[in-house]
Design a protein around this motif. Sequence first.
Motif, PDB file in Angstrom:
ATOM      1  N   ALA A   1       0.844  -1.196   0.000  1.00 39.08           N
ATOM      2  CA  ALA A   1       0.000   0.000   0.000  1.00 39.08           C
ATOM      3  C   ALA A   1       0.877   1.242   0.000  1.00 39.08           C
ATOM      4  CB  ALA A   1      -0.913   0.003   1.225  1.00 39.08           C
ATOM      5  N   LEU A   2       0.478   2.218  -0.779  1.00 41.15           N
ATOM      6  CA  LEU A   2       1.170   3.499  -0.817  1.00 41.15           C
ATOM      7  C   LEU A   2       0.420   4.484   0.079  1.00 41.15           C
ATOM      8  CD1 LEU A   2       1.968   3.659  -4.631  1.00 41.15           C
ATOM      9  CD2 LEU A   2       3.487   2.994  -2.778  1.00 41.15           C
ATOM     10  N   PRO A   3       1.034   5.608   0.427  1.00 39.01           N
ATOM     11  CA  PRO A   3       0.356   6.570   1.312  1.00 39.01           C
ATOM     12  C   PRO A   3      -0.969   7.102   0.755  1.00 39.01           C
ATOM     13  CG  PRO A   3       2.693   7.092   1.153  1.00 39.01           C
ATOM     14  CD  PRO A   3       2.419   6.011   0.163  1.00 39.01           C
ATOM     15  N   ALA A   4      -1.073   7.221  -0.555  1.00 38.23           N
ATOM     16  CA  ALA A   4      -2.321   7.712  -1.162  1.00 38.23           C
ATOM     17  C   ALA A   4      -3.381   6.612  -1.063  1.00 38.23           C
ATOM     18  CB  ALA A   4      -2.092   8.086  -2.618  1.00 38.23           C
ATOM     19  N   PRO A   5      -4.594   6.934  -0.643  1.00 40.27           N
ATOM     20  CA  PRO A   5      -5.643   5.932  -0.494  1.00 40.27           C
ATOM     21  C   PRO A   5      -5.921   5.190  -1.798  1.00 40.27           C
ATOM     22  CG  PRO A   5      -6.321   8.017   0.485  1.00 40.27           C
ATOM     23  CD  PRO A   5      -5.048   8.275  -0.260  1.00 40.27           C
ATOM     24  N   GLY A   6      -5.960   3.864  -1.717  1.00 38.28           N
ATOM     25  CA  GLY A   6      -6.282   3.032  -2.870  1.00 38.28           C
ATOM     26  C   GLY A   6      -5.129   2.775  -3.814  1.00 38.28           C
ATOM     27  N   MET A   7      -3.981   3.390  -3.564  1.00 39.86           N
ATOM     28  CA  MET A   7      -2.831   3.229  -4.455  1.00 39.86           C
ATOM     29  C   MET A   7      -1.889   2.158  -3.906  1.00 39.86           C
ATOM     30  SD  MET A   7      -3.498   5.320  -6.876  1.00 39.86           S
ATOM     31  CE  MET A   7      -1.999   5.536  -7.803  1.00 39.86           C
ATOM     32  N   VAL A   8      -1.338   1.344  -4.812  1.00 41.84           N
ATOM     33  CA  VAL A   8      -0.423   0.276  -4.420  1.00 41.84           C
ATOM     34  C   VAL A   8       0.745   0.211  -5.396  1.00 41.84           C
ATOM     35  CG1 VAL A   8      -2.191  -1.145  -3.305  1.00 41.84           C
ATOM     36  CG2 VAL A   8      -1.741  -1.435  -5.744  1.00 41.84           C
ATOM     37  N   SER A   9       1.809  -0.413  -4.938  1.00 42.19           N
ATOM     38  CA  SER A   9       2.887  -0.801  -5.841  1.00 42.19           C
ATOM     39  C   SER A   9       2.882  -2.328  -5.851  1.00 42.19           C
ATOM     40  CB  SER A   9       4.237  -0.251  -5.382  1.00 42.19           C
ATOM     41  OG  SER A   9       4.615  -0.825  -4.160  1.00 42.19           O
ATOM     42  N   VAL A  10       3.122  -2.905  -7.025  1.00 46.43           N
ATOM     43  CA  VAL A  10       2.961  -4.348  -7.188  1.00 46.43           C
ATOM     44  C   VAL A  10       4.160  -4.934  -7.906  1.00 46.43           C
ATOM     45  CG1 VAL A  10       1.502  -6.159  -8.172  1.00 46.43           C
ATOM     46  CG2 VAL A  10       0.455  -4.042  -7.382  1.00 46.43           C
ATOM     47  N   THR A  11       4.621  -6.051  -7.400  1.00 47.23           N
ATOM     48  CA  THR A  11       5.590  -6.881  -8.090  1.00 47.23           C
ATOM     49  C   THR A  11       4.924  -8.241  -8.241  1.00 47.23           C
ATOM     50  OG1 THR A  11       7.424  -5.717  -7.022  1.00 47.23           O
ATOM     51  CG2 THR A  11       7.904  -7.874  -7.989  1.00 47.23           C
ATOM     52  N   ALA A  12       4.816  -8.730  -9.490  1.00 44.95           N
ATOM     53  CA  ALA A  12       4.063  -9.957  -9.712  1.00 44.95           C
ATOM     54  C   ALA A  12       4.743 -10.831 -10.752  1.00 44.95           C
ATOM     55  CB  ALA A  12       2.647  -9.621 -10.169  1.00 44.95           C
ATOM     56  N   THR A  13       4.501 -12.124 -10.609  1.00 44.64           N
ATOM     57  CA  THR A  13       4.933 -13.099 -11.601  1.00 44.64           C
ATOM     58  C   THR A  13       3.676 -13.721 -12.187  1.00 44.64           C
ATOM     59  OG1 THR A  13       6.943 -13.576 -10.359  1.00 44.64           O
ATOM     60  CG2 THR A  13       6.269 -15.195 -12.005  1.00 44.64           C
ATOM     61  N   LEU A  14       3.588 -13.676 -13.502  1.00 46.28           N
ATOM     62  CA  LEU A  14       2.439 -14.211 -14.222  1.00 46.28           C
ATOM     63  C   LEU A  14       2.857 -15.475 -14.948  1.00 46.28           C
ATOM     64  CD1 LEU A  14       1.440 -10.778 -15.688  1.00 46.28           C
ATOM     65  CD2 LEU A  14       0.312 -11.922 -13.796  1.00 46.28           C
ATOM     66  N   GLN A  15       1.911 -16.398 -15.086  1.00 40.96           N
ATOM     67  CA  GLN A  15       2.221 -17.673 -15.695  1.00 40.96           C
ATOM     68  C   GLN A  15       1.111 -18.052 -16.661  1.00 40.96           C
ATOM     69  OE1 GLN A  15       2.568 -20.793 -12.818  1.00 40.96           O
ATOM     70  NE2 GLN A  15       3.173 -22.332 -14.305  1.00 40.96           N
ATOM     71  N   ARG A  16       1.473 -18.662 -17.755  1.00 41.73           N
ATOM     72  CA  ARG A  16       0.490 -19.150 -18.717  1.00 41.73           C
ATOM     73  C   ARG A  16      -0.198 -20.370 -18.084  1.00 41.73           C
ATOM     74  NH1 ARG A  16       0.415 -18.292 -24.225  1.00 41.73           N
ATOM     75  NH2 ARG A  16       2.590 -17.658 -24.190  1.00 41.73           N
ATOM     76  N   SER A  17      -1.534 -20.384 -18.130  1.00 42.97           N
ATOM     77  CA  SER A  17      -2.280 -21.516 -17.569  1.00 42.97           C
ATOM     78  C   SER A  17      -1.982 -22.762 -18.362  1.00 42.97           C
ATOM     79  CB  SER A  17      -3.781 -21.228 -17.598  1.00 42.97           C
ATOM     80  OG  SER A  17      -4.071 -20.153 -16.738  1.00 42.97           O
ATOM     81  N   GLN A  18      -1.934 -23.897 -17.691  1.00 38.83           N
ATOM     82  CA  GLN A  18      -1.566 -25.155 -18.331  1.00 38.83           C
ATOM     83  C   GLN A  18      -2.812 -25.999 -18.599  1.00 38.83           C
ATOM     84  OE1 GLN A  18       1.606 -25.577 -19.192  1.00 38.83           O
ATOM     85  NE2 GLN A  18       2.157 -23.685 -18.148  1.00 38.83           N
ATOM     86  N   HIS A  19      -3.852 -25.430 -19.250  1.00 41.03           N
ATOM     87  CA  HIS A  19      -5.105 -26.164 -19.489  1.00 41.03           C
ATOM     88  C   HIS A  19      -5.025 -26.938 -20.742  1.00 41.03           C
ATOM     89  CE1 HIS A  19      -7.608 -24.467 -16.282  1.00 41.03           C
ATOM     90  NE2 HIS A  19      -6.754 -23.471 -16.351  1.00 41.03           N
TER      91      HIS A  19
END
Length: 162
Positions: A144-162
Amino acid sequence: MKTQLRKAWESRAPRERTIIVILSIIISATLYLWLIQSGSTAHQRLRASVTTLRAQATQLEQQSIELGQLRAIPIAPASHTDLRTLVQAQTDAAGLTHALIKMDAPDADHVQVVFNAVTFSDWLNWVTSLKAQQIRLDSSQIEALPAPGMVSVTATLQRSQH
């Protein structure tokens, strides 16, 4: 015990008895007022807590409804396009390019992204749009960042194996 107290009381001079009665009344009144004031303070704190808890409950109910709607979205067939290209296209479509700091593809089925100063709702909508492309969130770190509703994100995305 009662007789001992009665004897002790009667052994006191009338002036001492008057002072003891007056002090007892003052102490009792002081304790009563302190109790009333403490109760009033606690009541005000609890009233504020109830208001906050009701707001949080309302927010949780809304998020529950939103989660149900997200789960009801039908799954589209997986795309065989380059994963990084798909993620970039969804980022552009969601209007989050301004917040994207970094995008790396360590392999063909994973993409790591870093966003700075993005609204949490936009982030959730973006993840939902990726799910429609058969791309799932493998891991994430959201701060969460100081501004309401604001975030910083680090994410790893993966292709679904369907």
